[in-house]
Design a protein around this motif. Structure first.
Motif, PDB file in Angstrom:
ATOM      1  N   UNK A 322       0.842  -1.192   0.000  1.00 49.09           N
ATOM      2  CA  UNK A 322       0.000   0.000   0.000  1.00 49.09           C
ATOM      3  C   UNK A 322       0.874   1.237   0.000  1.00 49.09           C
ATOM      4  N   UNK A 323       0.705   2.123   1.006  1.00 49.33           N
ATOM      5  CA  UNK A 323       1.496   3.354   1.047  1.00 49.33           C
ATOM      6  C   UNK A 323       2.706   3.233   1.957  1.00 49.33           C
ATOM      7  N   UNK A 324       2.998   2.009   2.452  1.00 50.43           N
ATOM      8  CA  UNK A 324       4.163   1.787   3.306  1.00 50.43           C
ATOM      9  C   UNK A 324       5.336   1.270   2.493  1.00 50.43           C
ATOM     10  N   UNK A 325       6.510   1.819   2.744  1.00 46.95           N
ATOM     11  CA  UNK A 325       7.730   1.266   2.166  1.00 46.95           C
ATOM     12  C   UNK A 325       8.148   0.091   3.039  1.00 46.95           C
ATOM     13  N   UNK A 326       8.049  -1.100   2.490  1.00 49.80           N
ATOM     14  CA  UNK A 326       8.327  -2.309   3.267  1.00 49.80           C
ATOM     15  C   UNK A 326       9.762  -2.795   3.096  1.00 49.80           C
ATOM     16  N   UNK A 327      10.294  -2.695   1.891  1.00 46.70           N
ATOM     17  CA  UNK A 327      11.621  -3.237   1.592  1.00 46.70           C
ATOM     18  C   UNK A 327      12.307  -2.320   0.595  1.00 46.70           C
ATOM     19  N   UNK A 328      13.602  -2.103   0.786  1.00 53.24           N
ATOM     20  CA  UNK A 328      14.418  -1.385  -0.185  1.00 53.24           C
ATOM     21  C   UNK A 328      15.647  -2.227  -0.483  1.00 53.24           C
ATOM     22  N   UNK A 329      16.204  -2.038  -1.670  1.00 50.05           N
ATOM     23  CA  UNK A 329      17.374  -2.844  -2.004  1.00 50.05           C
ATOM     24  C   UNK A 329      18.006  -2.433  -3.307  1.00 50.05           C
ATOM     25  N   UNK A 330      18.945  -3.260  -3.730  1.00 49.95           N
ATOM     26  CA  UNK A 330      19.665  -3.054  -4.979  1.00 49.95           C
ATOM     27  C   UNK A 330      19.795  -4.397  -5.690  1.00 49.95           C
ATOM     28  N   UNK A 331      20.051  -4.338  -6.976  1.00 46.85           N
ATOM     29  CA  UNK A 331      20.267  -5.560  -7.746  1.00 46.85           C
ATOM     30  C   UNK A 331      21.250  -5.272  -8.864  1.00 46.85           C
TER      31      UNK A 331
END
Length: 353
Positions: A322-331
């Motif tokens: 929804x409007x929550x940032x749950x996970x951030x990352x890189x690839x």
């Protein structure tokens, strides 16, 4: 909790532990379970002719690597619960930290796993922090590497887990109910925005390019399918009472391997079957729950060419509930340099993920 790390724990850092071989050979049935749980139609994994052309034969989805360290939930003669990542549970017990979560995951994909491979692994404790206090409680962070090898002794992957073992405090637990921000379109499992260009070559990709967003309406079935596909029997991924009463979350939630599998799908939906992920790293800030409209978004941050001539796209990743940032990352994903180039054929020193 004192700040000094017990000597017997400090002595374990850097030492390979718990060498084991998987209970059974790698087989594509588990790969199809993972693909079905994430609605991933990558023809590399479904069409034998594509797999033969690109990879010289059938390969399992990269995000299934941790399957081969997970034991059966029960086996004849077992007197205790069979668990994966035993070092994690050892630390919880020795440091008297009854609760724990995984906060970060990094996986480097070296060589593909083929059906019939016997995957062995061992665990290496890399670090244990001093005492820390977070919104969950007071405890310590630790980093554990899992190194995977096939029957020939070839390194197929390295996975790093950051765990946080803790005692709960009276502070507000993570994941309290809030507005989900769900939208009515697009349909579950579909892309929003313009369709992706088919199989982009390296020279067609530019810094700032956005991957088409992947969206999925998460249900309890989504969560349980993902945990089952990854052979993760931990109860917070299927037992509502355990998740809410022991973990302090509002519901069961997606596990780490399932988030990895959704991220893999988002990347290879864009690249097509010739795209070969080399490294995915992510930090989980907030759980993804049933009822969330999960979106996976990514943007190109760099397009290097290494000194072997392999072309890469480096990505920033965001998973939202929804409007929550749950996970951030890189690839980091390899792309073909031309129509004749095939990153899946790179081996040894020619593959530098």
């Amino acid at each position: 909790m004192t700040g000094e790390l017990p000597a017997d724990i400090a002595e374990l850092i850097g030492r390979p532990m718990y060498p084991e071989t998987a209970d059974f050979p790698a087989e594509m049935g588990y790969g199809w379970n993972t693909l079905a749980a994430t609605e991933n139609g990558n023809p590399l994994y479904w069409e034998p002719a594509v797999a033969e052309m690109l990879a010289g034969g059938t390969v399992l989805p990269l995000s299934t690597l941790s399957l081969w360290m997970r034991p059966h939930r029960w086996s004849p003669g077992a007197t205790t619960e069979q668990v994966a990542l035993q070092v994690h549970f050892d630390l919880k017990e020795r440091l008297e930290l009854p609760e724990a979560i995984m906060s970060d995951n990094t996986i480097v994909f070296h060589q593909p796993v083929h059906p019939g491979d016997m995957i062995s692994h061992h665990q290496v404790l890399r670090s244990v922090s001093g005492p820390k206090t977070t919104r969950l409680g007071s405890g310590r962070f630790w980093v554990i590497d899992v190194e995977y090898y096939n029957q020939n002794g070839t390194l197929v992957g390295v996975e790093s887990y950051t765990g946080f073992g803790y005692r709960r405090t009276g502070t507000a637990p993570a994941g309290q109910p809030q507005e989900s921000g769900r939208a009515e379109s697009p349909s579950p499992g579909e892309r929003s925005g313009p369709p992706a260009k088919p199989d982009p070559a390296h020279d067609q990709v530019r810094v700032g390019d956005a991957l088409p967003e992947l969206a999925h309406d998460v249900t309890a079935t989504t969560v349980v399918l993902g945990a089952l596909a990854s052979r993760d029997w931990r109860p917070m991924h299927h037992d509502y009472r355990f998740a809410t009463e022991r973990n302090g979350t509002r519901d069961i939630f997606l596990n780490t391997p399932n988030q990895l599998a959704w991220i893999e799908r988002a990347i290879t939906d864009w690249t097509g079957p010739k795209g070969r992920p080399g490294r995915i790293s992510f930090r989980m800030h907030d759980p993804v729950f049933p009822g969330d409209r999960m979106t996976v978004a990514a943007r190109v941050t760099a397009t290097p060419i290494d000194d072997t001539g392999c072309g890469w796209a480096e990505l920033d990743l965001v998973v939202r509930g929804g409007d929550r940032t749950c996970t951030t990352g890189t690839a980091r994903v390899a792309l073909p340099m031309s129509s004749a180039d095939n990153p899946w054929l790179r081996r040894g020193e020619d593959w530098r993920p």
